[in-house]
Design a protein around this motif. Structure first.
Motif, PDB file in Angstrom:
ATOM      1  N   PRO A  22      32.692  42.326  15.439  1.00 33.82           N
ATOM      2  CA  PRO A  22      32.109  41.193  15.123  1.00 33.82           C
ATOM      3  C   PRO A  22      31.750  40.425  16.595  1.00 33.82           C
ATOM      4  N   ALA A  23      31.225  39.710  16.964  1.00 35.99           N
ATOM      5  CA  ALA A  23      30.654  39.064  17.942  1.00 35.99           C
ATOM      6  C   ALA A  23      31.557  38.834  18.885  1.00 35.99           C
ATOM      7  N   ARG A  24      32.661  38.236  18.395  1.00 37.59           N
ATOM      8  CA  ARG A  24      34.041  37.734  19.510  1.00 37.59           C
ATOM      9  C   ARG A  24      34.486  38.622  19.862  1.00 37.59           C
ATOM     10  N   VAL A  25      34.540  39.932  19.452  1.00 33.60           N
ATOM     11  CA  VAL A  25      35.106  41.137  20.188  1.00 33.60           C
ATOM     12  C   VAL A  25      34.031  41.795  21.710  1.00 33.60           C
ATOM     13  N   LEU A  26      33.061  41.794  20.687  1.00 30.41           N
ATOM     14  CA  LEU A  26      32.111  42.323  21.774  1.00 30.41           C
ATOM     15  C   LEU A  26      31.931  40.890  22.760  1.00 30.41           C
ATOM     16  N   SER A  27      32.180  39.771  22.202  1.00 32.26           N
ATOM     17  CA  SER A  27      32.181  38.665  23.761  1.00 32.26           C
ATOM     18  C   SER A  27      33.197  39.080  24.777  1.00 32.26           C
ATOM     19  N   GLU A  28      34.673  39.695  24.101  1.00 35.75           N
ATOM     20  CA  GLU A  28      35.580  39.664  25.287  1.00 35.75           C
ATOM     21  C   GLU A  28      35.410  41.323  25.424  1.00 35.75           C
ATOM     22  N   ILE A  29      35.088  42.127  25.016  1.00 32.39           N
ATOM     23  CA  ILE A  29      34.461  42.922  25.688  1.00 32.39           C
ATOM     24  C   ILE A  29      34.341  43.266  27.278  1.00 32.39           C
ATOM     25  N   ARG A  30      32.399  42.373  27.487  1.00 30.81           N
ATOM     26  CA  ARG A  30      31.978  42.026  28.132  1.00 30.81           C
ATOM     27  C   ARG A  30      32.956  41.112  28.793  1.00 30.81           C
ATOM     28  N   ARG A  31      33.350  40.240  28.451  1.00 30.70           N
ATOM     29  CA  ARG A  31      34.245  39.001  29.658  1.00 30.70           C
ATOM     30  C   ARG A  31      35.174  40.557  30.229  1.00 30.70           C
ATOM     31  N   ARG A  32      35.432  41.627  30.054  1.00 28.54           N
ATOM     32  CA  ARG A  32      36.715  42.285  30.501  1.00 28.54           C
ATOM     33  C   ARG A  32      35.970  43.362  30.938  1.00 28.54           C
ATOM     34  N   GLU A  33      34.708  43.229  30.921  1.00 35.58           N
ATOM     35  CA  GLU A  33      33.659  44.383  31.899  1.00 35.58           C
ATOM     36  C   GLU A  33      33.364  43.579  32.988  1.00 35.58           C
ATOM     37  N   ASN A  34      32.820  42.265  32.806  1.00 35.94           N
ATOM     38  CA  ASN A  34      32.512  41.660  34.164  1.00 35.94           C
ATOM     39  C   ASN A  34      33.820  41.394  35.238  1.00 35.94           C
ATOM     40  N   VAL A  35      35.029  40.796  34.785  1.00 34.60           N
ATOM     41  CA  VAL A  35      36.106  41.205  35.370  1.00 34.60           C
ATOM     42  C   VAL A  35      36.290  42.144  36.210  1.00 34.60           C
ATOM     43  N   SER A  36      36.188  43.834  35.833  1.00 36.45           N
ATOM     44  CA  SER A  36      35.567  44.249  35.743  1.00 36.45           C
ATOM     45  C   SER A  36      35.421  45.283  37.202  1.00 36.45           C
ATOM     46  N   GLU A  37      33.954  44.709  36.987  1.00 32.86           N
ATOM     47  CA  GLU A  37      33.132  43.922  38.062  1.00 32.86           C
ATOM     48  C   GLU A  37      33.774  43.620  39.298  1.00 32.86           C
ATOM     49  N   ARG A  38      34.039  42.515  39.070  1.00 36.88           N
ATOM     50  CA  ARG A  38      34.757  41.523  40.499  1.00 36.88           C
ATOM     51  C   ARG A  38      35.560  42.307  40.749  1.00 36.88           C
ATOM     52  N   LEU A  39      36.487  42.731  39.848  1.00 31.67           N
ATOM     53  CA  LEU A  39      37.574  43.833  40.657  1.00 31.67           C
ATOM     54  C   LEU A  39      36.911  45.360  41.455  1.00 31.67           C
ATOM     55  N   ILE A  40      36.223  45.514  40.995  1.00 39.83           N
ATOM     56  CA  ILE A  40      35.254  46.893  41.867  1.00 39.83           C
ATOM     57  C   ILE A  40      34.366  46.234  43.240  1.00 39.83           C
ATOM     58  N   SER A  41      33.931  44.967  42.480  1.00 38.07           N
ATOM     59  CA  SER A  41      33.427  44.456  44.150  1.00 38.07           C
ATOM     60  C   SER A  41      34.438  44.318  44.909  1.00 38.07           C
ATOM     61  N   TRP A  42      35.325  43.490  45.358  1.00 34.79           N
ATOM     62  CA  TRP A  42      37.490  42.825  45.724  1.00 34.79           C
ATOM     63  C   TRP A  42      37.168  44.385  46.033  1.00 34.79           C
ATOM     64  N   ILE A  43      37.623  45.031  45.664  1.00 30.49           N
ATOM     65  CA  ILE A  43      37.814  46.933  46.107  1.00 30.49           C
ATOM     66  C   ILE A  43      36.938  47.149  47.405  1.00 30.49           C
ATOM     67  N   GLN A  44      35.846  46.802  47.221  1.00 33.27           N
ATOM     68  CA  GLN A  44      34.910  47.955  47.957  1.00 33.27           C
ATOM     69  C   GLN A  44      34.855  47.214  49.190  1.00 33.27           C
ATOM     70  N   LEU A  45      34.709  45.575  48.996  1.00 29.60           N
ATOM     71  CA  LEU A  45      35.203  44.743  49.856  1.00 29.60           C
ATOM     72  C   LEU A  45      36.282  44.887  51.026  1.00 29.60           C
ATOM     73  N   ALA A  46      36.858  45.452  50.867  1.00 32.78           N
ATOM     74  CA  ALA A  46      38.372  45.609  51.390  1.00 32.78           C
ATOM     75  C   ALA A  46      38.261  47.092  51.801  1.00 32.78           C
ATOM     76  N   ILE A  47      37.449  47.906  50.685  1.00 33.85           N
ATOM     77  CA  ILE A  47      36.935  49.590  51.758  1.00 33.85           C
ATOM     78  C   ILE A  47      36.106  49.373  52.866  1.00 33.85           C
ATOM     79  N   VAL A  48      35.297  48.410  52.655  1.00 37.79           N
ATOM     80  CA  VAL A  48      34.121  48.835  53.856  1.00 37.79           C
ATOM     81  C   VAL A  48      35.570  48.093  55.275  1.00 37.79           C
ATOM     82  N   LEU A  49      35.564  47.456  54.864  1.00 37.84           N
ATOM     83  CA  LEU A  49      36.241  46.308  55.981  1.00 37.84           C
ATOM     84  C   LEU A  49      36.602  46.961  56.724  1.00 37.84           C
ATOM     85  N   PHE A  50      38.126  47.748  55.764  1.00 40.81           N
ATOM     86  CA  PHE A  50      38.803  48.585  56.106  1.00 40.81           C
ATOM     87  C   PHE A  50      38.260  49.867  57.403  1.00 40.81           C
ATOM     88  N   PHE A  51      37.131  50.718  56.648  1.00 34.24           N
ATOM     89  CA  PHE A  51      36.517  51.529  57.551  1.00 34.24           C
ATOM     90  C   PHE A  51      36.099  50.508  58.383  1.00 34.24           C
TER      91      PHE A  51
END
Length: 450
Positions: A22-51
């Motif tokens: 269903p479209a609403r399920v796909l929408s929820e999957i995309r929402r979670r993937e977008n949240v994951s991308e934001r998490l990845i970006s924050w972790i990358q920023l933390a790593i570069v600041l650490f180094f």
């Protein structure tokens, strides 16, 4: 060949096909993937600041006489990561941008490793021994946070390509003095190349990539199923009371017909007067609009007094008090809800009028209390959660008796007395002794609520 083609398509799309989801399920999957991308970006920023912080406080390694590319690489990577973080919070990052991001990550790492032989004024074979290569596993691991194996696989393959390029450059940069060796000690202590060692590094990167990708391909199938089940469970709570939905979704085993529990409860019936006759003169859309407006108000009143709607019966509503969850005040709560329903529809029928109901909107309400069986009925393929018992039948008959008694709300004297004992305080009821009720063998003492 068909099997190979399907496998290739499975890999390219990152898991199971999305057809049928269903479209609403796909929408929820995309929402979670977008949240994951934001998490990845924050972790990358933390790593570069650490180094960056680590680089600033650490003393410069001895022997580094040449130009130092590390600050430039960290600065560029910081700017790119910051831009990626801002974009991830503003919009959904397209797949092509994620692929470019992977290439930038690996390109900066490979470029940094390549710069070491310039910084330390050594032959290119020097950088092959740099431990900085280990950072590639950070990038591979970060991609796993999105739960899309395609990006993990892409990161690993781009990393392997980058490392093979570094090895190839080291080999061809000084062909006159071939620096390939089979001596492990010479490899470790001099600027030589041990092909087996570089092959080992490549195999390790590929192996970790493939294992993690396979795990994610399997996990992504479970993710799709989990999100679909979660959406179904959420939908279930719209069809059943929250406690009933929880008993279905959280059951340790599959529910079967014939399972039930006996509880003392109160049953409330509400019915619209003249609905069948009036709805026959209305357009189907108007009928459904009136039902929706009426049921919304009825459910709101029932739930505000602790009741749970068991089912909608056309223009009728069956609600329970103390059936799904035990209650010490089930009869009192049911009478409060009955009085609330009568007052609600007597004082405000504007929503039904606006929906198309002609004339006054009148309802009849009845309440009966007693032991009921709460459980599952049906067949192996079709189940229903419901309540069964004398109180259910009595409430239905009392609601119909509103017409013969010329009133809007009824209960029997036993339920009225029980409600008083449970703390019910309200307008005193008119008691009508030994009244015949169609469908009930013996006359009942009735309490008129309104």
């Amino acid at each position: 060949m068909a099997g190979i083609g399907e496998t290739v398509r499975y890999i390219l799309r990152g898991g199971p096909p999305q057809t049928g989801i269903p479209a609403r399920v796909l929408s929820e999957i995309r929402r979670r993937e977008n949240v994951s991308e934001r998490l990845i970006s924050w972790i990358q920023l933390a790593i570069v600041l650490f180094f960056a912080g680590l680089y600033m406080i650490a003393p410069r390694a001895e022997g580094s006489e040449g130009f130092n590319f590390v600050p430039i690489a960290l600065g560029l990577y910081f700017l790119f990561t910051l831009a990626r973080l801002v974009l991830s919070h503003r919009t959904e990052l397209p797949e092509w941008y994620l692929l470019i991001s992977i290439m930038v990550d690996i390109a900066l790492l490979v470029g940094l490793i390549f710069s070491f032989h310039i910084q330390y004024d050594q032959h290119p074979t020097f950088y092959l021994k740099a431990p900085t290569l280990m950072y590639v596993f950070i990038f591979i691991g970060l991609r796993a946070l999105r739960f899309d194996p395609r990006f993990v696989l892409t990161t690993g393959l781009v990393a392997v390509a980058g490392w093979v390029g570094l090895v190839a450059y080291a080999v061809i940069s000084d062909m006159e003095r071939m620096r390939v060796t089979r001596n492990y000690v010479e490899y470790l202590t001099g600027n030589t190349i041990l092909v087996g060692a570089e092959l080992d590094k490549t195999i390790v990167i590929l192996t970790v990539t493939v294992i993690l990708s396979v795990a994610l391909y399997r996990g992504r199938s479970m993710l799709f199923a989990s999100i679909r089940d979660n959406a179904a469970a959420s939908d279930l709570r719209r069809f059943f009371a929250p406690e009933v939905a929880a008993s279905i979704t959280d059951a340790d085993r599959m529910l079967e017909a014939g399972e039930g529990t006996v509880r003392d409860a109160a049953i409330l019936f509400i019915d619209v007067r003249g609905f069948t006759r009036t709805s026959a003169t209305m357009a189907p859309e108007a009928v459904m609009a009136v039902l929706a407006a009426y049921q919304n108000q009825a459910v709101e009143v029932v739930q505000s007094h602790g009741g749970r709607v068991d089912k909608f019966l056309g223009d009728g509503v069956l609600a329970t008090f103390g059936a799904v969850e035990p209650s010490e005040t089930f009869a009192a709560d049911a009478l409060r809800a009955a009085r609330g329903l009568i007052e609600t529809f007597a004082g405000d029928s504007g929503a039904m009028t606006d929906a198309g109901w002609p004339g006054p909107f009148r309802v009849g309400v009845a309440v009966a209390a007693g032991p009921v069986t709460v459980g599952v009925v049906g067949s192996r393929t079709r189940l229903e959660f419901t309540v069964i018992g004398d109180a259910v039948n009595r409430a239905a008959k009392l609601e119909d008796a509103n017409k013969t008694e010329a009133c809007r709300g009824l209960t029997d004297a036993g339920t009225w007395d029980l409600a008083l004992k449970q703390g019910y305080v309200g307008t005193p009821a008119e008691i009508r002794s030994q009244r015949p009720v169609t469908g009930i063998r013996r006359p009942l003492d009735l309490a008129v609520l309104a």
